[in-house]
Write an enzyme that holds these catalytic residues in place. Structure first.
Site, short mmCIF file in Angstrom:
data_model
loop_
_atom_site.label_atom_id
_atom_site.label_comp_id
_atom_site.label_asym_id
_atom_site.label_seq_id
_atom_site.Cartn_x
_atom_site.Cartn_y
_atom_site.Cartn_z
N ALA A 1 1.20 -1.06 0.05
CA ALA A 1 -0.38 -0.19 0.30
C ALA A 1 1.04 1.27 0.02
CB ALA A 1 -1.29 0.04 1.42
N LYS B 1 4.34 0.24 -6.46
CA LYS B 1 4.61 -0.57 -7.07
C LYS B 1 4.39 -1.67 -7.81
CE LYS B 1 8.75 1.43 -5.11
NZ LYS B 1 8.44 2.96 -3.94
N ASP C 1 8.94 -3.62 -0.41
CA ASP C 1 9.53 -2.07 -0.36
C ASP C 1 9.22 -2.22 0.67
OD1 ASP C 1 9.65 0.32 -0.99
OD2 ASP C 1 7.48 0.93 -1.29
N CYS D 1 12.68 3.74 1.37
CA CYS D 1 13.29 5.59 1.07
C CYS D 1 13.85 5.74 2.14
CB CYS D 1 11.40 6.18 1.13
SG CYS D 1 10.80 6.06 2.11
N1 SAM Z 1 5.32 -0.64 -1.82
C1 SAM Z 1 4.02 0.61 -1.52
C2 SAM Z 1 4.40 1.28 -2.74
O1 SAM Z 1 5.00 1.94 -3.80
O2 SAM Z 1 3.51 2.58 -2.91
C3 SAM Z 1 4.68 1.27 -0.55
C4 SAM Z 1 5.10 0.60 1.21
S1 SAM Z 1 5.53 1.49 1.95
C5 SAM Z 1 7.15 1.83 1.91
C6 SAM Z 1 5.85 -0.11 3.23
C7 SAM Z 1 4.25 -0.85 3.68
O3 SAM Z 1 5.00 -1.42 5.02
C8 SAM Z 1 3.15 0.16 4.65
O4 SAM Z 1 2.25 0.29 3.30
C9 SAM Z 1 3.39 -0.55 5.34
O5 SAM Z 1 1.70 -0.13 6.34
C10 SAM Z 1 4.07 -1.92 5.38
N2 SAM Z 1 3.39 -2.90 6.74
C11 SAM Z 1 4.32 -1.60 8.01
N3 SAM Z 1 4.60 -3.05 8.62
C12 SAM Z 1 4.77 -3.93 8.30
C13 SAM Z 1 4.93 -5.31 8.77
N4 SAM Z 1 5.64 -5.68 9.90
N5 SAM Z 1 5.09 -6.61 7.55
C14 SAM Z 1 4.38 -5.86 6.54
N6 SAM Z 1 4.28 -4.11 5.77
C15 SAM Z 1 4.01 -3.79 6.96
#
Ligand code: SAM
Length: 475
Positions: A126, A130, A193, A246
């Site tokens: 989210a 990507k 990501d 990032c």
């Molecule tokens: N890939 C997305 C995009 O391009 O729009 C952005 C991703 S953002 C950098 C990282 C995501 O990892 C967030 O949406 C967050 O809610 C999720 N996240 C948080 N804790 C996590 C966990 N323990 N395992 C997997 N995902 C997690």
């Protein structure tokens, strides 16, 4: 007089110190970039626009002049836009012609090199930057699982999948360990990501600055190591894993990859790169491309039995609940609708699946390993392409379906197209009824310059608006 830059007052002292250690003499130039304006980017959606012959195409030229686009060097479909042109407000955005995304963030999914027909996982997906980029490269063929752990963010991801007309994505809301227990050695490619401390977003996100601390960086690094373990399990031998953040610190980037490789000698780093805001037009990003040795079969033998012996849970899959047994007869109702309204519709390999009253077309993976059974017991937000909503012995077409239709599929459908800037399109996006020919009746696609925006139902000279209420514009 000192040449030191005016340092952005919100930057924490420990962060400035870390930056000086990381960049040495270059730190001042880097810190000065916080005072410079940021760049704005969008990525054209190849599922809607033929991006293959960029200079020749009229539709591309029109978009380029509308939003004053200039190419982003590291992404074939990426462009900088002029902020004043507000592409997020344009009807083309509602039609899914592009995805607004920070320019540097476009580098990671390019490095994944997704191919049509593959089975791909976007593990932390989210809001969908990507995912939508990967789906564009897959061209609707194969299976893309887009996962997001936080339910509210998974919903936004699902909306972006819908808007971009992606047919072959399943949106799940699961923790990485839930997925790895179920899908060992399943994916040709995995995008991770990772959630990170967001140092590269400080210029556009004040919250990331407020949340930053050395302890937070360590917490992020520990979490990334844990998520990477699950990604490793799910990658096929010979598969490709792209890890991105990032953020700038080494703990969440190079050091995280070095620790992972030490633990997993069957992985090799193919490439690592950083985008820096003082060196390019974009925010900060780190990308590492890894591959798993094709001799890693032992891993699969070790892990498969666990997944295969796990008892299959029957029953509820999502808040709607699924009724797979009804799906065949429900599909017959949809087929009758499609025969009349969109006779050229062609669904890829998959199966019908019902969630509550909604009927979906669940994409299958090429190797046949992924079917409706694979989702049992998992929280699923979008089990593929939504075809419609079942009513007694009839079906109302889904908004997702309108947005996923290809130009060749709507040639025999009823379509009313207006100029994107017309008052009719503005009224349609506000949810209003439109006037039309007396002769038109039944389900009709409303389009802006030929690009579907949603459904309306024509009767007695009126087009009754079926744009979902949550997507209607208030102004
Ligand atoms: N890939 C997305 C995009 O391009 O729009 C952005 C991703 S953002 C950098 C990282 C995501 O990892 C967030 O949406 C967050 O809610 C999720 N996240 C948080 N804790 C996590 C966990 N323990 N395992 C997997 N995902 C997690």
């Amino acid at each position: 007089m000192s040449n030191s830059p005016t340092i952005h007052p919100a930057l924490p002292a420990a962060y400035i110190q870390q930056t000086r250690e990381l960049l040495g003499d270059e730190a001042d130039t880097f810190l000065a970039s916080y005072n410079a304006p940021r760049a704005y980017g969008l990525r054209l959606n190849p599922l809607k626009i033929n991006t293959s012959d960029i200079l020749e195409q009229e539709e591309l030229l029109a978009l380029r002049s509308e939003f004053r686009l200039t190419p982003i060097p590291w992404c074939r479909t990426g462009y900088y836009y002029d902020e004043e042109t507000r592409p997020g407000k344009h009807p083309y955005h509602a039609a899914g012609l592009y995805y607004i995304q920070e320019p540097s963030a476009m580098s990671a999914a390019e490095a994944l090199e997704a191919q049509p027909g593959e089975t791909i996982l976007d593990l932390a997906a989210a809001p969908g930057g990507k995912t939508t980029q990967i789906a564009g490269a897959m061209q609707g063929e194969g299976l893309l699982i887009a996962n997001e752990i936080h339910p509210a963010r998974a919903k936004i991801l699902s909306e972006n999948v819908e808007r971009c007309g992606i047919r072959n994505a399943v949106v799940t809301c699961a923790a990485p360990d839930q997925l790895s227990a179920r899908f060992p050695a399943m994916f040709d490619r995995i995008m991770l990501d990772a959630p990170c401390s967001g140092e590269g977003m400080f210029r556009k996100d004040a919250v990331a600055i407020a949340e930053w601390s050395p302890e937070h960086v360590q917490m992020c690094a520990d979490r990334q190591a844990d998520i990477l373990e699950h990604a490793a399990i799910m990658l096929k031998p010979g598969g490709r894993l792209v890890y991105s953040t990032c953020t700038f610190n080494r703990s969440e980037n190079e050091d995280a990859i070095a620790a992972f490789i030490q633990k997993h000698p069957n992985f090799t780093v193919l490439h690592m790169e950083r985008l820096w805001p003082h060196q390019c037009k974009g925010e900060g990003h780190f990308v590492a491309v890894l591959t798993k040795s094709s001799e890693a079969e032992d891993d699969i033998a070790r892990l498969r039995p666990e997944a295969e012996l796990r008892p299959r849970r029957r029953g509820k899959q999502s808040k709607g609940g699924s009724k797979p047994s009804n799906a065949a007869s429900d599909m017959a109702i949809f087929d009758a609708f499609a025969k009349e309204h969109i006779p050229h519709l062609l669904l890829g390999p998959g199966e019908p699946i019902r969630f509550g009253d909604a009927l979906y077309w669940l994409p299958h993976s090429k190797d046949g390993q992924f079917t409706a059974e694979s989702l049992e017991g998992l929280k699923v937000v979008r089990p593929g392409l939504q075809l419609g909503e079942l009513k007694t012995k009839r079906i109302e077409p889904a908004h997702s379906l309108a947005l996923a239709l290809q130009p060749n599929e709507i040639t025999a459908a009823k379509v009313v197209s207006y100029r994107a800037e017309s008052p009719e399109i503005a009224a349609y996006l506000r949810g209003e009824t439109l006037q039309t020919d007396d002769g038109l009746s039944g389900w009709t696609i409303v389009a802006a310059d030929g690009y579907p925006l949603g459904w309306a139902k024509a009767s007695s000279g009126q087009l009754k608006n079926h744009l979902p209420k949550g997507l209607r514009r208030l102004t």
